[in-house]
Design an enzyme around this catalytic site. Structure first.
Site, PDB file in Angstrom:
ATOM      1  N   LYS A 105       0.821  -1.230   0.000  1.00  0.00           N
ATOM      2  CA  LYS A 105       0.000   0.000   0.000  1.00  0.00           C
ATOM      3  C   LYS A 105       0.842   1.261   0.000  1.00  0.00           C
ATOM      4  O   LYS A 105       0.457   2.275  -0.584  1.00  0.00           O
ATOM      5  CB  LYS A 105      -0.967  -0.004   1.183  1.00  0.00           C
ATOM      6  CG  LYS A 105      -0.313  -0.075   2.575  1.00  0.00           C
ATOM      7  CD  LYS A 105      -0.092  -1.475   3.063  1.00  0.00           C
ATOM      8  CE  LYS A 105       0.817  -1.512   4.270  1.00  0.00           C
ATOM      9  NZ  LYS A 105       0.742  -2.646   5.097  1.00  0.00           N
ATOM     10  N   VAL A 132      -5.331  -3.227   0.619  1.00  0.00           N
ATOM     11  CA  VAL A 132      -6.289  -2.645   1.578  1.00  0.00           C
ATOM     12  C   VAL A 132      -7.098  -3.791   2.187  1.00  0.00           C
ATOM     13  O   VAL A 132      -7.715  -4.571   1.463  1.00  0.00           O
ATOM     14  CB  VAL A 132      -7.254  -1.645   0.903  1.00  0.00           C
ATOM     15  CG1 VAL A 132      -8.252  -1.096   1.919  1.00  0.00           C
ATOM     16  CG2 VAL A 132      -6.485  -0.519   0.228  1.00  0.00           C
ATOM     17  N   GLY A 134      -6.042  -6.488   3.715  1.00  0.00           N
ATOM     18  CA  GLY A 134      -5.399  -7.807   3.703  1.00  0.00           C
ATOM     19  C   GLY A 134      -6.228  -8.852   2.978  1.00  0.00           C
ATOM     20  O   GLY A 134      -6.426  -8.773   1.764  1.00  0.00           O
ATOM     21  N   LYS A 205      -3.888   3.484   2.807  1.00  0.00           N
ATOM     22  CA  LYS A 205      -5.031   2.676   2.372  1.00  0.00           C
ATOM     23  C   LYS A 205      -6.208   3.573   1.976  1.00  0.00           C
ATOM     24  O   LYS A 205      -6.921   3.288   1.002  1.00  0.00           O
ATOM     25  CB  LYS A 205      -5.414   1.689   3.474  1.00  0.00           C
ATOM     26  CG  LYS A 205      -4.322   0.624   3.653  1.00  0.00           C
ATOM     27  CD  LYS A 205      -4.433  -0.120   4.961  1.00  0.00           C
ATOM     28  CE  LYS A 205      -3.370  -1.196   5.099  1.00  0.00           C
ATOM     29  NZ  LYS A 205      -3.294  -1.759   6.442  1.00  0.00           N
ATOM     30  N   GLY A 303      -1.619 -10.251   8.016  1.00  0.00           N
ATOM     31  CA  GLY A 303      -1.142 -11.613   8.244  1.00  0.00           C
ATOM     32  C   GLY A 303      -0.756 -12.282   6.950  1.00  0.00           C
ATOM     33  O   GLY A 303      -1.356 -12.032   5.899  1.00  0.00           O
TER      34      GLY A 303
END
Ligand code: HSE
Length: 322
Positions: A105, A132, A134, A205, A303
């Protein structure tokens, strides 16, 4: 079955997660793509770091040009993080006729128009669903299923670290420093958490969301941004007394006269608002469209595996369109 070859820039946490997603779900991914998919070259200096994946050593390269000049590579996945050299390498890849997928991002928000133009000029695709939210599918639905809307408002909890900190401060009545330390120990917050806690990551984001939803690109440096470092447990207690929660919100709204207002800052949200139910490191993007009404995208915003899931989803879309 045709064969699609990928060059991967960066085998850090997210790169490793993406590699694992492909290895774990190869059958599903290849069936959906209608092609055999291989990561054939990887740009990474730290070859020996323990990663819990088996990568043949001959796949590592030390010069990105080995990937860009390889006529057998169709797609470049950029997962280096940071603005440079990532942005320049993405531009090089696009100019070399490679489709590009990124989760980055910071590099994208700082160079949105330049990278989109490079993709258009060279007849290739740049996809960035993972940048944005994940693993949450948010950019693709906003730009496809919901394209018939005029969007009027965005309220996003788009940073997992700060939501984790504020949520724990709220639920356990703990001070900021103590929760930050706990978040760092658990690996949610980076050793240098500045970009998260100062709201910079959320501004990156928001810049991407505004460019797609309002067709209005604002450089993240020009988004008024305030992080959560000043929030005290007393602020949180005072908000609670009024039935509110404090959340770090990425906000943008199109006013009646067409002016667009935008900012990132801690805001009071009424407890019963859908965003009030977003706990721990989860993310959510609440949007208002003039015909669909209000809706919210919710899920794991960070993650390695959730992000890898979104990256490989972009790869599948590119392969299907090839
Ligand atoms: N540092 C980011 C967060 C990672 O905490 O949400 C995902 O962009």
């Amino acid at each position: 079955m045709k064969q699609i070859n990928i060059g991967l820039l960066g085998l850090g946490n997210i790169g490793t997660g993406t590699y694992k997603v492909l290895e774990t779900n190869r059958r599903e991914i290849e069936e959906a793509a209608g092609a055999s998919v291989q990561i054939t070259k990887i740009l990474e200096k730290d070859i020996d770091r323990p990663r819990d994946i088996d990568v043949p050593r001959e796949r590592f390269v030390s010069d990105a040009e080995e990937i860009f000049s390889d006529p057998d590579i169709h797609i470049v996945i950029e997962l280096l993080g940071g603005v440079e050299p990532a942005a320049t390498l993405m531009e090089r890849a696009l100019c070399s006729g490679k489709h590009v997928v990124t989760a980055n991002k910071a590099a994208l928000a700082a160079n949105f128009d330049r990278l989109m133009k490079a993709a258009k000029d060279h007849g290739v695709t740049l996809r960035f669903e993972a940048s944005v939210g994940g693993g949450i599918p948010v950019l693709t639905p906003l730009t496809s299923c919901l394209r018939a809307n005029k969007f009027t408002r965005i309220l996003g909890i788009v940073n997992g670290t700060t939501n984790y900190i504020l949520d724990k401060m709220t639920l356990e009545g703990l001070p900021y420093e103590e929760v930050l330390k706990d978040a760092q120990e658990k690996g949610f917050a980076e050793a240098d958490p500045t970009a998260d806690v100062e709201g910079i990551d959320a501004a990156n984001k928001l810049s991407i969301l505004m460019a797609l939803m309002f067709n209005h690109y604002v450089h993240p440096d020009d988004i008024p941004t305030k992080g959560i470092t000043d929030i005290t447990k007393e602020d949180i207690e005072a908000a609670k007394k009024d039935g509110n929660l404090i959340k770090l919100i990425a906000y943008a709204e199109v006013m009646e006269d067409g002016e667009i207002k935008y900012e990132v800052r801690p805001m009071r949200i009424i407890e019963t608002h859908p965003l009030g139910g977003v706990h721990r490191e989860y993310n959510a993007v609440f949007v208002e469209g003039n015909v669909v009404g209000n809706l919210m995208f919710y899920g794991p915003g960070a993650g390695p595996l959730p992000t890898g899931s979104a990256v490989m989803g972009d790869v599948i879309e590119i392969v299907k369109a090839m």
